[in-house]
Every structure is written in C-alpha cells, then in structure tokens.
Design a protein around this motif. Structure first.
Motif, PDB file in Angstrom:
ATOM      1  N   ALA A   1       0.819  -1.213   0.000  1.00 49.34           N
ATOM      2  CA  ALA A   1       0.000   0.000   0.000  1.00 49.34           C
ATOM      3  C   ALA A   1       0.853   1.263   0.000  1.00 49.34           C
ATOM      4  O   ALA A   1       0.536   2.242  -0.693  1.00 49.34           O
ATOM      5  CB  ALA A   1      -0.933   0.002   1.210  1.00 49.34           C
TER       6      ALA A   1
ATOM      7  N   LYS B   1      -0.967  -1.171   6.261  1.00 43.56           N
ATOM      8  CA  LYS B   1      -1.812  -1.895   5.312  1.00 43.56           C
ATOM      9  C   LYS B   1      -3.006  -1.067   4.836  1.00 43.56           C
ATOM     10  O   LYS B   1      -3.588  -1.350   3.796  1.00 43.56           O
ATOM     11  CB  LYS B   1      -2.314  -3.201   5.949  1.00 43.56           C
ATOM     12  CG  LYS B   1      -1.197  -4.208   6.224  1.00 43.56           C
ATOM     13  CD  LYS B   1      -1.751  -5.500   6.789  1.00 43.56           C
ATOM     14  CE  LYS B   1      -0.644  -6.525   7.012  1.00 43.56           C
ATOM     15  NZ  LYS B   1      -1.164  -7.804   7.564  1.00 43.56           N
TER      16      LYS B   1
ATOM     17  N   ALA C   1      -4.815   1.714   3.031  1.00 47.04           N
ATOM     18  CA  ALA C   1      -4.478   2.532   1.867  1.00 47.04           C
ATOM     19  C   ALA C   1      -4.604   4.022   2.163  1.00 47.04           C
ATOM     20  O   ALA C   1      -3.783   4.828   1.708  1.00 47.04           O
ATOM     21  CB  ALA C   1      -5.365   2.149   0.689  1.00 47.04           C
TER      22      ALA C   1
END
Length: 260
Positions: A193, A241, A243
């Motif tokens: 990400a 993780k 975004a």
C-alpha cells in the motif's frame, strides 16, 4: 561450520531479534523502538531501531536496551563494519551480532561479531563488490528463505532492493544490474500500500519505470524524511496496510521533499 551455517543457526534459535538500521534514513528513526511487521511472517519478535552514525556510543546504548528486553540476536543493515565497541558489548551481554554492511573496513579489519557479511572485507571472494547495504541484507534474506524452503518469496523483495540500489548510486553492473532490472519491472504492479501511494504522489503509477525515475523522483521523497528527522514515516509507509493512511504518509513525504 561455515559462516552461512552459523548465521542460519543463530536466526533459527533466536526467539526475538533486532534489525539495526544504518544510513541517512535513520536520523529521527522510530523512538521508542518499533515492532516490525516481519514478526507476523517469521513467527518471531522482530524490532527495528536505527543509528545515524553521528552519536558516539549510540550502538552500545541500542544493544544494551535490546539485551535488557530479551533480544538475543541483532542484525545490522548498512552499518556495523567499524563497530568494534558495539561488538564487544554484544558479546559481553550474550547477544549474537550479525553485521551486514557494504562500507569499507578500516585498517583494524572487521569487528568480532558472530558473523560479518560484507563483500568488501579482506578475503571475501563474493564477485559483486558493488552491492549497496540493502543488497547485502537481501543476500542474507535469500539465504534464510532458501534454507527454509520459502525461496518463492524472494521476488517480492526486489522492488525495494532496486530502489535502494539505485538511490545509493552504486554502479549498475553485475548483480546490481539484475536487481535494478527485475525491481523496475515489478514496480509496474506494486502490491504494498505504501509503495502504491508513493508512486502515485510521484506521478509514476501504472507505467514502466527507469533508473532515472527512481533516482530523481522516488529516492528524494524517501531521503527527505531522513533529512527532516521524521524517518519513522518511511518505516510506517512500507508497513501500513491501510491505503488511506499510506496516502496520508506519502503526501507528507511529498510535501517535505517540496519544502526542502
């Protein structure tokens, strides 16, 4: 027993270990020490700390804190080749120290660590002497993954190894050329990400990248964090993780790069 066997055994028997990072990005690095997401994949406690090289005795302090917290293995990355006092501290405290570095040793040779992985040390026959610090660390990861039957994971590291290799301005010859070529190809389809967000703010998404793109559009945004003493942002960027959080961090790094 070979050096590689010694290293593999030390990693296997350690329940908790510390990655000690060197280089410019460690200025302002995580304080207090940060737990790495590697813990989830290797099934061990893995912490990350850093030394910028400017504070005398800083390595000793880090090692003493780690030992007090139960760490019995420290692996340096891009630092340690001249850390003689730190190696003695580790030995005194019963901590195994594995040095991975690419810098030239001084006239005293290498420190008395459990193992020293450096293609530029005397007597080392490794053919690629131009590896950057991350490249040397990657070779250790390659050994451990191959020994544990997880070599399939190696390609996932190459994007970051390529960025580090190009950013460190080492000659793109031999193994470095392979790292750069495979990593640049992989950057067309990032999964991480943070890496996705970084490419977006650098206007490099969804296309084939060149070494010039990395050197002048990606590396400056990462290096800005080290120069502004907020290198923990880089650690979080590639660990997070979520975004949206990754986009926030990438935007901050982008602004830092513009401000400087």
């Amino acid at each position: 027993m070979s050096t590689l066997d010694v290293v593999a055994q030390a990693v296997t028997r350690a329940a908790a270990f510390l990655l000690l990072l060197g280089g410019g990005l460690t200025r302002g690095l995580v304080r207090p020490r940060q737990r790495s997401r590697l813990s989830e994949s290797v099934g061990k406690r893995v912490d990350v700390d850093g030394v910028g090289g400017a504070v005398v005795g800083e390595e000793n302090d880090v090692i003493e804190r780690a030992a007090a917290e139960g760490v019995r293995l420290i692996i340096s990355v891009d630092t340690g080749i001249r850390a003689f006092a730190a190696a003695e501290t580790a030995r005194r405290l019963g901590v195994d120290l594995i040095v991975t570095d690419h810098h030239l040793p001084d006239e005293h040779g290498v420190p008395p660590a459990l193992a020293v992985l450096n293609p530029n040390q005397a007597g080392c026959a490794y053919p690629c002497k131009a590896l950057c610090g991350a490249g040397v660390a990657f070779k250790l990861a390659q050994l451990l993954l191959e020994e544990s039957g997880r070599a399939r994971l190696l390609p996932s590291f190459l994007k970051m190894v390529a960025i580090a290799t190009i950013a460190d301005a080492v000659p793109l010859v031999g193994e470095n050329r392979v790292f750069a070529s495979l990593g640049l190809d992989g950057l067309r389809h990032p999964v991480n990400a943070g890496l996705k967000a970084l490419l977006e703010v650098a206007a490099l998404s969804a296309r084939k990248l060149s070494a010039t793109d990395v050197a002048f559009r990606i590396a400056p945004r990462l290096n800005a964090a080290g120069r502004m003493d907020v290198a923990q942002d880089v650690i979080e960027l590639f660990s997070v993780k979520d975004a949206r959080r990754a986009q926030e961090i990438a935007a901050r790094l982008n602004q830092l790069n513009s401000d400087r």
